[in-house]
Design a protein around this motif. Structure first.
Motif, PDB file in Angstrom:
ATOM      1  N   MET A 214       0.799  -1.417  -0.022  1.00 21.38           N
ATOM      2  CA  MET A 214       0.075   0.163   0.061  1.00 21.38           C
ATOM      3  C   MET A 214       0.825   1.152  -0.040  1.00 21.38           C
ATOM      4  O   MET A 214       2.040   1.351   0.586  1.00 21.38           O
ATOM      5  CB  MET A 214      -0.925  -0.085   1.364  1.00 21.38           C
ATOM      6  CG  MET A 214      -1.436   1.400   1.586  1.00 21.38           C
ATOM      7  SD  MET A 214      -2.777   1.070   2.904  1.00 21.38           S
ATOM      8  CE  MET A 214      -4.187   0.728   1.936  1.00 21.38           C
ATOM      9  N   GLU A 215       0.329   2.339  -0.721  1.00 15.26           N
ATOM     10  CA  GLU A 215       1.400   3.552  -0.759  1.00 15.26           C
ATOM     11  C   GLU A 215       0.951   4.444   0.482  1.00 15.26           C
ATOM     12  O   GLU A 215      -0.384   4.583   0.921  1.00 15.26           O
ATOM     13  CB  GLU A 215       0.854   4.327  -2.143  1.00 15.26           C
ATOM     14  CG  GLU A 215       1.237   3.599  -3.131  1.00 15.26           C
ATOM     15  CD  GLU A 215       0.673   4.493  -4.396  1.00 15.26           C
ATOM     16  OE1 GLU A 215      -0.051   5.217  -4.256  1.00 15.26           O
ATOM     17  OE2 GLU A 215       1.297   3.757  -5.435  1.00 15.26           O
ATOM     18  N   CYS A 216       1.788   5.180   0.792  1.00 18.96           N
ATOM     19  CA  CYS A 216       1.668   6.389   1.697  1.00 18.96           C
ATOM     20  C   CYS A 216       2.439   7.536   1.296  1.00 18.96           C
ATOM     21  O   CYS A 216       3.747   7.614   0.961  1.00 18.96           O
ATOM     22  CB  CYS A 216       2.229   5.915   3.088  1.00 18.96           C
ATOM     23  SG  CYS A 216       2.222   7.139   4.500  1.00 18.96           S
ATOM     24  N   ILE A 217       1.625   8.493   1.132  1.00 16.88           N
ATOM     25  CA  ILE A 217       1.893   9.966   0.652  1.00 16.88           C
ATOM     26  C   ILE A 217       2.633  10.685   1.891  1.00 16.88           C
ATOM     27  O   ILE A 217       1.863  10.664   2.781  1.00 16.88           O
ATOM     28  CB  ILE A 217       0.986  10.774  -0.243  1.00 16.88           C
ATOM     29  CG1 ILE A 217       0.456   9.867  -1.310  1.00 16.88           C
ATOM     30  CG2 ILE A 217       1.524  12.068  -0.593  1.00 16.88           C
ATOM     31  CD1 ILE A 217      -0.584  10.414  -2.254  1.00 16.88           C
TER      32      ILE A 217
ATOM     33  N   ARG B 221       6.609  16.374  -1.335  1.00 21.75           N
ATOM     34  CA  ARG B 221       6.012  15.113  -1.176  1.00 21.75           C
ATOM     35  C   ARG B 221       6.733  14.020  -1.607  1.00 21.75           C
ATOM     36  O   ARG B 221       7.656  14.116  -2.405  1.00 21.75           O
ATOM     37  CB  ARG B 221       4.707  15.047  -2.029  1.00 21.75           C
ATOM     38  CG  ARG B 221       3.440  15.848  -1.317  1.00 21.75           C
ATOM     39  CD  ARG B 221       2.451  15.819  -2.132  1.00 21.75           C
ATOM     40  NE  ARG B 221       2.505  16.336  -3.610  1.00 21.75           N
ATOM     41  CZ  ARG B 221       1.566  16.083  -4.411  1.00 21.75           C
ATOM     42  NH1 ARG B 221       0.317  15.425  -4.097  1.00 21.75           N
ATOM     43  NH2 ARG B 221       1.728  16.682  -5.695  1.00 21.75           N
TER      44      ARG B 221
ATOM     45  N   GLN C  39      -0.558  -3.377   4.648  1.00 19.35           N
ATOM     46  CA  GLN C  39      -1.828  -2.968   4.966  1.00 19.35           C
ATOM     47  C   GLN C  39      -2.175  -2.389   6.493  1.00 19.35           C
ATOM     48  O   GLN C  39      -1.745  -3.055   7.152  1.00 19.35           O
ATOM     49  CB  GLN C  39      -2.923  -4.083   4.599  1.00 19.35           C
ATOM     50  CG  GLN C  39      -4.332  -3.709   4.477  1.00 19.35           C
ATOM     51  CD  GLN C  39      -4.927  -2.893   3.325  1.00 19.35           C
ATOM     52  OE1 GLN C  39      -4.409  -2.892   2.311  1.00 19.35           O
ATOM     53  NE2 GLN C  39      -5.959  -1.957   3.520  1.00 19.35           N
TER      54      GLN C  39
ATOM     55  N   ASP D  56      -0.339  10.217   4.552  1.00 19.91           N
ATOM     56  CA  ASP D  56      -1.741   9.734   3.792  1.00 19.91           C
ATOM     57  C   ASP D  56      -1.656   8.381   3.083  1.00 19.91           C
ATOM     58  O   ASP D  56      -1.073   8.131   2.257  1.00 19.91           O
ATOM     59  CB  ASP D  56      -2.193  10.817   2.875  1.00 19.91           C
ATOM     60  CG  ASP D  56      -3.362  10.544   2.386  1.00 19.91           C
ATOM     61  OD1 ASP D  56      -4.273   9.739   2.808  1.00 19.91           O
ATOM     62  OD2 ASP D  56      -3.755  11.483   1.595  1.00 19.91           O
ATOM     63  N   THR D  57      -2.454   7.420   3.911  1.00 18.53           N
ATOM     64  CA  THR D  57      -2.362   6.004   2.900  1.00 18.53           C
ATOM     65  C   THR D  57      -3.691   5.766   2.090  1.00 18.53           C
ATOM     66  O   THR D  57      -3.837   4.809   1.641  1.00 18.53           O
ATOM     67  CB  THR D  57      -2.166   4.991   4.098  1.00 18.53           C
ATOM     68  OG1 THR D  57      -3.544   5.094   4.965  1.00 18.53           O
ATOM     69  CG2 THR D  57      -0.898   5.079   4.728  1.00 18.53           C
ATOM     70  N   GLY D  58      -4.499   6.909   2.361  1.00 20.03           N
ATOM     71  CA  GLY D  58      -5.703   6.682   1.637  1.00 20.03           C
ATOM     72  C   GLY D  58      -6.632   6.219   2.504  1.00 20.03           C
ATOM     73  O   GLY D  58      -7.971   6.707   2.353  1.00 20.03           O
ATOM     74  N   GLU D  59      -6.565   5.616   3.460  1.00 20.37           N
ATOM     75  CA  GLU D  59      -7.387   5.018   4.322  1.00 20.37           C
ATOM     76  C   GLU D  59      -7.378   5.706   5.905  1.00 20.37           C
ATOM     77  O   GLU D  59      -8.164   6.326   6.260  1.00 20.37           O
ATOM     78  CB  GLU D  59      -7.643   3.521   4.638  1.00 20.37           C
ATOM     79  CG  GLU D  59      -7.677   2.740   3.302  1.00 20.37           C
ATOM     80  CD  GLU D  59      -7.593   1.391   3.476  1.00 20.37           C
ATOM     81  OE1 GLU D  59      -7.241   0.874   4.549  1.00 20.37           O
ATOM     82  OE2 GLU D  59      -7.644   0.507   2.359  1.00 20.37           O
ATOM     83  N   GLN D  60      -6.059   5.740   6.152  1.00 22.94           N
ATOM     84  CA  GLN D  60      -5.732   6.507   7.405  1.00 22.94           C
ATOM     85  C   GLN D  60      -4.879   7.896   7.048  1.00 22.94           C
ATOM     86  O   GLN D  60      -4.392   7.748   6.052  1.00 22.94           O
ATOM     87  CB  GLN D  60      -4.718   5.624   8.364  1.00 22.94           C
ATOM     88  CG  GLN D  60      -5.392   4.402   8.843  1.00 22.94           C
ATOM     89  CD  GLN D  60      -4.299   3.742   9.634  1.00 22.94           C
ATOM     90  OE1 GLN D  60      -3.339   3.260   9.056  1.00 22.94           O
ATOM     91  NE2 GLN D  60      -4.633   3.229  10.999  1.00 22.94           N
ATOM     92  N   LYS D  61      -5.152   8.775   7.902  1.00 27.51           N
ATOM     93  CA  LYS D  61      -4.375   9.887   7.460  1.00 27.51           C
ATOM     94  C   LYS D  61      -4.028  10.498   9.027  1.00 27.51           C
ATOM     95  O   LYS D  61      -4.928  10.699   9.731  1.00 27.51           O
ATOM     96  CB  LYS D  61      -5.438  10.865   6.711  1.00 27.51           C
ATOM     97  CG  LYS D  61      -4.775  11.964   6.360  1.00 27.51           C
ATOM     98  CD  LYS D  61      -5.709  12.871   5.541  1.00 27.51           C
ATOM     99  CE  LYS D  61      -5.034  13.939   4.851  1.00 27.51           C
ATOM    100  NZ  LYS D  61      -6.233  14.735   4.078  1.00 27.51           N
TER     101      LYS D  61
END
Length: 101
Positions: free
Chosen positions: A1-4, A19, A26, A74-79
Protein backbone atom coordinates in the motif's frame (compact mmCIF):
# COMPACT_ATOMS: atom_id res chain seq x y z
CA UNK A 1 0.00 0.00 0.00
CA UNK A 2 1.21 3.52 -0.75
CA UNK A 3 1.70 6.23 1.84
CA UNK A 4 2.09 9.81 0.62
CA UNK A 5 4.39 11.76 2.92
CA UNK A 6 3.97 15.54 2.89
CA UNK A 7 6.83 17.40 4.52
CA UNK A 8 8.62 20.73 4.79
CA UNK A 9 12.35 21.17 4.30
CA UNK A 10 13.39 24.17 6.40
CA UNK A 11 16.32 26.21 5.09
CA UNK A 12 17.71 29.33 6.80
CA UNK A 13 15.80 31.68 4.48
CA UNK A 14 12.98 29.57 3.03
CA UNK A 15 10.74 26.55 3.52
CA UNK A 16 10.12 24.06 0.70
CA UNK A 17 6.95 21.95 0.85
CA UNK A 18 7.54 18.58 -0.80
CA UNK A 19 6.00 15.11 -1.08
CA UNK A 20 7.42 11.63 -1.06
CA UNK A 21 6.11 8.10 -1.37
CA UNK A 22 6.66 5.07 0.89
CA UNK A 23 5.20 1.60 0.48
CA UNK A 24 3.78 0.09 3.69
CA UNK A 25 1.81 -2.98 4.74
CA UNK A 26 -1.99 -2.82 4.85
CA UNK A 27 -3.26 -0.69 7.79
CA UNK A 28 0.27 0.42 8.74
CA UNK A 29 2.13 3.70 8.87
CA UNK A 30 5.76 4.05 7.76
CA UNK A 31 8.47 3.59 10.37
CA UNK A 32 11.40 5.87 11.02
CA UNK A 33 13.81 3.75 8.95
CA UNK A 34 11.42 3.78 5.97
CA UNK A 35 11.17 7.57 6.17
CA UNK A 36 14.95 7.94 6.44
CA UNK A 37 15.27 5.70 3.36
CA UNK A 38 12.76 7.84 1.44
CA UNK A 39 14.71 10.99 2.33
CA UNK A 40 17.96 9.29 1.31
CA UNK A 41 16.44 8.44 -2.09
CA UNK A 42 15.66 12.16 -2.41
CA UNK A 43 19.32 13.05 -1.54
CA UNK A 44 18.57 14.23 2.00
CA UNK A 45 20.91 12.63 4.54
CA UNK A 46 18.99 12.72 7.83
CA UNK A 47 18.72 11.22 11.29
CA UNK A 48 15.60 11.07 13.44
CA UNK A 49 15.18 13.73 16.11
CA UNK A 50 14.88 11.85 19.44
CA UNK A 51 12.70 14.61 20.91
CA UNK A 52 10.18 14.74 18.02
CA UNK A 53 9.19 11.72 15.88
CA UNK A 54 7.98 13.94 13.02
CA UNK A 55 11.25 15.88 12.70
CA UNK A 56 14.48 14.83 11.01
CA UNK A 57 17.86 16.54 11.38
CA UNK A 58 20.69 16.74 8.82
CA UNK A 59 23.24 13.94 9.13
CA UNK A 60 25.98 15.32 6.89
CA UNK A 61 28.21 18.29 7.56
CA UNK A 62 27.56 19.64 4.07
CA UNK A 63 23.76 19.83 4.52
CA UNK A 64 22.25 23.25 3.79
CA UNK A 65 18.87 22.67 5.45
CA UNK A 66 18.12 23.04 9.18
CA UNK A 67 15.58 20.22 9.55
CA UNK A 68 12.73 18.36 7.86
CA UNK A 69 9.26 18.31 9.44
CA UNK A 70 6.61 15.79 8.35
CA UNK A 71 3.22 17.47 8.04
CA UNK A 72 1.03 14.59 6.88
CA UNK A 73 1.07 10.83 6.30
CA UNK A 74 -1.73 9.72 3.95
CA UNK A 75 -2.39 6.05 3.09
CA UNK A 76 -5.75 6.75 1.51
CA UNK A 77 -7.53 5.03 4.41
CA UNK A 78 -5.70 6.43 7.42
CA UNK A 79 -4.43 9.97 7.56
CA UNK A 80 -2.15 11.46 10.19
CA UNK A 81 -1.97 15.25 10.30
CA UNK A 82 -0.10 17.09 12.99
CA UNK A 83 -2.47 19.36 14.94
CA UNK A 84 -0.32 22.41 15.69
CA UNK A 85 -3.04 24.13 17.75
CA UNK A 86 -3.35 21.11 20.03
CA UNK A 87 0.44 20.81 20.26
CA UNK A 88 0.75 24.49 21.26
CA UNK A 89 -1.99 24.13 23.86
CA UNK A 90 -0.37 21.05 25.40
CA UNK A 91 3.08 22.64 25.43
CA UNK A 92 1.67 25.54 27.47
CA UNK A 93 0.15 23.13 29.99
CA UNK A 94 3.31 21.04 30.47
CA UNK A 95 5.97 22.05 33.00
CA UNK A 96 8.84 24.12 31.63
CA UNK A 97 11.48 21.44 32.35
CA UNK A 98 12.84 19.45 29.39
CA UNK A 99 10.62 21.29 26.95
CA UNK A 100 12.02 22.02 23.46
CA UNK A 101 12.19 25.66 22.48
Amino acid sequence: MECIVKFDVVYPHEIKSLRGLVFVDQDAMPGTEQLIGMFKDMSYQVTADPADPMRFLPAGASSTFEYIRIRELDTGEQKFTEDRDLKNLLSNLLPNQNRPI
